[in-house]
Design a protein around this motif. Structure first.
Motif, PDB file in Angstrom:
ATOM      1  N   PRO A   1      61.622 -41.305 -68.011  1.00  0.00           N
ATOM      2  CA  PRO A   1      61.745 -41.463 -66.560  1.00  0.00           C
ATOM      3  C   PRO A   1      62.882 -42.405 -66.171  1.00  0.00           C
ATOM      4  O   PRO A   1      63.581 -42.168 -65.190  1.00  0.00           O
ATOM      5  CB  PRO A   1      60.372 -42.030 -66.160  1.00  0.00           C
TER       6      PRO A   1
ATOM      7  N   ALA B   1      65.959 -41.460 -63.820  1.00  0.00           N
ATOM      8  CA  ALA B   1      66.182 -42.237 -62.605  1.00  0.00           C
ATOM      9  C   ALA B   1      67.636 -42.716 -62.539  1.00  0.00           C
ATOM     10  O   ALA B   1      68.261 -42.713 -61.481  1.00  0.00           O
ATOM     11  CB  ALA B   1      65.226 -43.419 -62.548  1.00  0.00           C
TER      12      ALA B   1
ATOM     13  N   VAL C   1      58.450 -34.336 -66.646  1.00  0.00           N
ATOM     14  CA  VAL C   1      58.560 -35.565 -65.858  1.00  0.00           C
ATOM     15  C   VAL C   1      58.796 -35.191 -64.398  1.00  0.00           C
ATOM     16  O   VAL C   1      59.593 -34.290 -64.107  1.00  0.00           O
ATOM     17  CB  VAL C   1      59.714 -36.461 -66.354  1.00  0.00           C
ATOM     18  N   GLU C   2      58.090 -35.872 -63.508  1.00  0.00           N
ATOM     19  CA  GLU C   2      58.307 -35.700 -62.071  1.00  0.00           C
ATOM     20  C   GLU C   2      58.747 -37.039 -61.494  1.00  0.00           C
ATOM     21  O   GLU C   2      58.241 -38.087 -61.882  1.00  0.00           O
ATOM     22  CB  GLU C   2      57.026 -35.244 -61.371  1.00  0.00           C
ATOM     23  N   LEU C   3      59.688 -36.986 -60.574  1.00  0.00           N
ATOM     24  CA  LEU C   3      60.080 -38.205 -59.885  1.00  0.00           C
ATOM     25  C   LEU C   3      60.521 -37.872 -58.476  1.00  0.00           C
ATOM     26  O   LEU C   3      60.994 -36.761 -58.199  1.00  0.00           O
ATOM     27  CB  LEU C   3      61.197 -38.944 -60.627  1.00  0.00           C
TER      28      LEU C   3
ATOM     29  N   GLU D   1      56.113 -45.238 -56.743  1.00  0.00           N
ATOM     30  CA  GLU D   1      55.578 -44.676 -55.503  1.00  0.00           C
ATOM     31  C   GLU D   1      54.163 -45.182 -55.264  1.00  0.00           C
ATOM     32  O   GLU D   1      53.787 -45.533 -54.150  1.00  0.00           O
ATOM     33  CB  GLU D   1      55.586 -43.151 -55.572  1.00  0.00           C
TER      34      GLU D   1
ATOM     35  N   PRO E   1      66.225 -42.726 -56.748  1.00  0.00           N
ATOM     36  CA  PRO E   1      65.087 -42.269 -57.570  1.00  0.00           C
ATOM     37  C   PRO E   1      63.830 -43.064 -57.244  1.00  0.00           C
ATOM     38  O   PRO E   1      63.894 -44.260 -56.963  1.00  0.00           O
ATOM     39  CB  PRO E   1      65.562 -42.542 -59.000  1.00  0.00           C
ATOM     40  N   ARG E   2      62.677 -42.358 -57.281  1.00  0.00           N
ATOM     41  CA  ARG E   2      61.391 -43.027 -57.073  1.00  0.00           C
ATOM     42  C   ARG E   2      60.437 -42.523 -58.151  1.00  0.00           C
ATOM     43  O   ARG E   2      59.991 -41.375 -58.096  1.00  0.00           O
ATOM     44  CB  ARG E   2      60.828 -42.726 -55.682  1.00  0.00           C
ATOM     45  N   LEU E   3      60.198 -43.366 -59.136  1.00  0.00           N
ATOM     46  CA  LEU E   3      59.254 -42.992 -60.185  1.00  0.00           C
ATOM     47  C   LEU E   3      57.847 -42.996 -59.623  1.00  0.00           C
ATOM     48  O   LEU E   3      57.549 -43.699 -58.661  1.00  0.00           O
ATOM     49  CB  LEU E   3      59.361 -43.957 -61.358  1.00  0.00           C
ATOM     50  N   GLN E   4      56.955 -42.206 -60.244  1.00  0.00           N
ATOM     51  CA  GLN E   4      55.585 -42.098 -59.737  1.00  0.00           C
ATOM     52  C   GLN E   4      54.898 -43.449 -59.686  1.00  0.00           C
ATOM     53  O   GLN E   4      54.181 -43.758 -58.744  1.00  0.00           O
ATOM     54  CB  GLN E   4      54.789 -41.140 -60.621  1.00  0.00           C
TER      55      GLN E   4
ATOM     56  N   ARG F   1      61.149 -34.064 -54.345  1.00  0.00           N
ATOM     57  CA  ARG F   1      60.727 -34.324 -55.714  1.00  0.00           C
ATOM     58  C   ARG F   1      61.581 -33.526 -56.677  1.00  0.00           C
ATOM     59  O   ARG F   1      62.074 -32.441 -56.359  1.00  0.00           O
ATOM     60  CB  ARG F   1      59.254 -33.975 -55.921  1.00  0.00           C
TER      61      ARG F   1
END
Length: 906
Positions: free
Chosen positions: A128, A132, A79-81, A148, A142-145, A116
């Motif tokens: 996610p 977050a 997971v990327e955030l 964004e 936090p900024r989820l994809q 990130r």
């Protein structure tokens, strides 16, 4: 699936794949029960999970590794955030700690420069939303994809952040300037003090400066206090806490001196409003410039992302037999759509050209400015620029599956990596802010201990200096800023670091080993001769061999197929029992006849010894030709000779690597005589020939005795070696398997890119070391100065405003040093050019050549006499150049003349 605490135990559902029976269940349970911290393990075959009861010492990564070692697959996810609000290395440490504490997380790394977080954990356990919430709980944004994408893209967001910081700084500077003028002007000029005090009175000046400072601190500087005190309450102080405490202490002391002076001892009633205001203004200036610099450092990805146009001209069927061109959003283009590309436009999606022709600029991928011809059957890459003509393509990859999207993902992954060199900085910064707080308190106490209450102002100023000047911003930016800039510049040059740590590993490499076919050579061999055994016909052998090789992807096999088609030799068929033998060749049954095509080892393993062709094969190999043998019904039937000349830049690329102090070797499955002939022409003297895929890995182990090894290859056979090397480098024209096995991918097949990758990795690591040395050295030198170490001997005491300026300059130095990598220039290739120039050549004047077909016939005629040569045909001038020089120029000229084109050596 969830985790819940039960006293000191917790329950975990670990998803596992690959289990098929009760025996699998037992194996997994045994593997898990033997792990430290596992108190109970119950494996559910139907649910494909293990229900675990864990103690606090249990390590999820260890559990996953044990399941994998047992032969099963722990189901993991990535997971990327985005994370907003981070300002220094302490922020990074706090966010990582919060993420690692989240249920199911195995590892988490945070990049300050790209803002990130990259998290690996158990599928179905980490989400996610949960991550977050962990970030939010740590005090960050936090900024989820998906969020964004729904709001601003990362580049627009970064621009917006820069603009916000600029506005805050301008406001703070506008408010802090009169405070500084009123406070400092009065100290520097008695006349100015008399003027202001006469107009406003002493108390009026104090009230005005107090009001303006309040506006600075709780207007543009409010964020420092809200975030800083929040981090203090969580027990995880960060850079904002240092600024809030420093500026807040100076402000509070000044308020007391202004409104309750009797509380302070006589002689200590000084105000420091200008220090509090200037601290905030200077740090906001630093933040603004940092935001600008970070944007510039990461701009390479922005450039790539902006290459793809927003719309595409798509042919869609209006009604049966009727088509119309619609301008659609690129996001709406589907695989299989027919797309028109007009002159001067960017290619909207990846596709295959089906109509028209043009020259296309692909420099954003290859780093080469020479346009590439596109004609029907050629592939076009989304984001490349159509220069002149118009063409039509059929979309093959769109959206997130496109080549450009793949490149952006690879660069982002590399930029988010944590290099081994960063570990020391991380260990220091994790404890740095608490140590600074202790030092500030100790400084205050020491001044009071030696100076009494009379030293209260000096104690305050020194403690504030320590808080402000020791900010760990520079430490946090030292590595990621250089990594982001270096990998971005590499992408611009056509070098993609698929794994960020490869950047550091590459610096330690001592030896570079190359594959031959398709790597050092052009990878487009041509059939130059057929030697048929007794009782066999050349055309029949070619037909049989081509029929079997049509099922394979080997370059020599493709050359056989092309030769059969161009020579009007029909491919035999049908094919049955086809088999590929890695490193050996192919076998199959054609028209009821068993056929084997490949190396001498293949035929020998089938009982068809090639001794009858050994002398001829050795002679051809000595001229640089590669040979394939063919057996029919178990009998050696013939020999095929191929020419695959070295790439034009091969000698230059090898020379450039030598100039960097690297050892160069050749590892190939070809015969030693062939390998030596090619190696001699490009300057390699260390050769490992006759190596199958596993033999290439063994050769790498031999080379590794002298230090880390990089391997450069492009084929399926190279995948094991690419994976086994310390650093695998895949050529741009390589197969997907080769690229996936490598840590570095070259977007073109230009061998000079290999030297560029090494030079850039060294420049990046050198920059990181410089940044870390500066960041640590800055704090080691200036913290004692901030504490007042020079005061007893010289009476010098640092002004808090200067401390804030020094802190900002420290971060800007690190960023500015990293940004120098954007100007990284390709190393000079003078040595390589001399190497190429020293290779002797023979030039022939040839008449009557009028087209590409003529050039092909002339090339084949020359190769029939001088196999292994690099033959360059210049149609306008009629010159044909052989490199190296022909051993028998007269024989070459005769062969070309016999082909119908009068020739003579110049």
């Amino acid at each position: 699936m969830n985790i819940q605490d039960r006293n000191d135990s917790r329950a975990l559902a670990l998803p596992i794949g690959g289990m098929t029976c009760a025996s699998c269940v037992r194996h997994v349970e045994e593997a898990l029960k033997g792990a430290p911290g596992v108190r109970d393990a119950q494996v559910n075959l139907v649910g494909e999970r293990a229900d675990l009861t864990l103690g606090p010492e249990a390590d999820l990564a260890d559990l996953a590794a044990r399941v994998k070692e047992a032969g099963y697959e722990p189901r993991l996810t990535h997971v990327e955030l985005g994370v907003g609000g981070m300002t220094c290395a302490s922020c990074v440490a706090h966010v990582e700690k919060a993420l690692k504490a989240a249920p199911g997380v195995m590892s988490a790394r945070v990049n300050l420069a790209t803002e990130r977080a990259y998290v690996d954990g158990l599928e179905g356990v980490i989400t996610p939303a949960a991550l977050a919430e962990a970030v939010r709980g740590a005090g960050y944004e936090p900024r989820l994809q998906t969020q964004e994408k729904a709001a601003l893209d990362p580049f627009e967001r970064r621009a917006a952040e820069t603009a916000t910081m600029r506005r805050r700084f301008i406001l703070a500077a506008a408010l802090a300037a009169p405070v500084t003028i009123l406070e400092m002007g009065g100290h520097m000029s008695p006349a100015f003090a008399a003027l202001t005090h006469g107009a406003l009175g002493h108390q009026g000046v104090m009230l005005l400066t107090a009001a303006l400072t309040t506006l600075v601190l709780f207007g543009p500087g409010r964020r420092f206090f809200t975030l800083g005190f929040s981090s203090l309450l969580r027990g995880a102080p960060d850079m904002n806490a240092l600024v809030a405490l420093g500026a807040g202490a100076a402000f509070l002391y000044s308020l007391i001196a202004t409104f309750a002076p009797d509380v302070l001892p006589e002689g200590t009633r000084h105000s420091y409003f200008e220090s509090a205001a200037i601290i905030v203004a200077f740090i906001l200036l630093g933040r603004w410039l940092e935001a600008r610099s970070r944007g510039r450092a990461a701009d390479s990805i922005g450039k790539l992302a902006r290459l793809q146009p927003k719309t595409a001209h798509v042919r869609r069927q209006e009604r049966p037999g009727m088509f119309a061109v619609r301008d659609l959003s690129v996001a709406d283009v589907l695989v299989g759509d027919v797309v028109e590309v007009r002159p001067g436009e960017s290619v909207p999606v990846d596709g295959l050209v089906i109509e028209g022709a043009s020259h296309v600029d692909e420099s954003f991928i290859s780093g080469e400015s020479v346009p590439v011809v596109k004609k029907p059957g050629d592939s076009a890459i989304g984001g490349s620029v159509n220069l002149a003509g118009a063409f039509v393509l059929r979309a093959t990859r769109v959206g997130a599956d496109s080549f450009l999207a793949d490149v952006i993902r690879m660069v982002e992954t590399a930029q988010g990596a944590r290099l081994p060199i960063q570990d020391l900085a991380d260990r220091v910064t994790a404890r740095f802010v608490p140590v600074v707080l202790i030092l500030a308190v100790a400084t205050f106490a020491i001044w009071l201990a030696f100076g009494g209450l009379a030293a209260l102002p000096l104690a305050l100023v020194s403690a504030v200096n320590v808080l402000i000047i020791a900010c760990p911003c520079a430490m946090g930016l030292a590595t990621p800023a250089a990594l982001v800039t270096g990998t971005g510049r590499a992408a611009e040059l056509g070098v993609i670091f698929r794994q960020g740590d490869a950047l550091q590993t590459l610096c330690g490499v001592k030896t570079v080993a190359f594959d031959k076919t398709g790597t050092l050579t052009l990878g487009k061999p041509t059939l130059t001769g057929i030697i048929a055994g007794e009782g066999f016909d050349e055309a029949r052998l070619l037909s049989l061999a081509a029929a079997v090789e049509a099922q394979s992807e080997h370059p020599l096999g493709r050359a056989l197929v092309e030769a059969a088609k161009s020579g009007a030799a029909p491919l035999a068929g049908p094919i049955a029992h086809f088999a590929y033998r890695p490193g050996l060749g192919v076998t199959g049954e054609v028209d009821g006849v068993s056929v084997a095509v490949g190396s001498a080892d293949l035929l020998t393993s089938l009982g068809a010894a090639t001794d009858v062709f050994a002398a001829k094969a050795e002679a051809l190999a000595g001229q640089g030709a590669s040979c394939f043998f063919i057996a029919v019904d178990g009998k050696p039937a013939g020999l095929f000779a191929f020419s695959d000349p070295p790439r034009p830049e091969a000698a230059e690329g090898v020379a450039a690597l030598r100039a960097l102090g690297l050892r160069v070797a050749l590892i190939t499955g070809d015969r030693e005589a062939t390998a030596r002939a090619i190696a001699a022409r490009i300057g390699i003297d260390e050769i490992y020939a006759g190596r199958r895929p596993e033999g290439k890995v063994a050769a790498l182990h031999e080379l590794a005795k002298a230090g880390p090894v990089a391997f450069v290859g492009d084929g399926i056979n190279d995948a094991p070696a690419l994976a086994a090397a310390d650093v695998g480098i895949a050529m741009g024209a390589g197969t997907d398997v080769a690229v996936e096995s490598a840590q570095v991918a070259l977007m073109s097949s230009d061998l000079r890119k290999v030297a560029q990758a090494f030079a850039l990795s060294r420049a990046t690591l050198r920059t990181i070391k410089q940044n870390l040395a500066w960041a640590f050295g800055y704090n080691i030198l200036l913290i004692p100065l901030a504490m007042g170490a020079l005061y007893p001997s010289s009476g010098l005491l640092l002004n808090p405003a200067l401390g804030a300026a020094a802190m900002a300059c420290s971060s800007l130095f690190v960023l500015g040093n990293a940004l120098r990598l954007r100007q990284f220039a390709v190393p000079s290739q003078d040595v390589g050019e001399k190497s190429v120039a020293q290779v002797p050549q023979t030039i022939f004047a040839v008449s009557d050549m009028t087209c590409g077909h003529c050039a092909d016939r002339v090339r084949k005629a020359a190769l029939s006499v001088a196999p292994g040569s690099d033959v360059q045909v210049d149609l306008p001038s009629g010159d044909v150049t052989l490199t190296p020089a022909a051993a028998d120029p007269a024989a070459v000229a005769k062969a070309i003349t016999d082909a119908g084109y009068p020739a003579a050596a110049k």
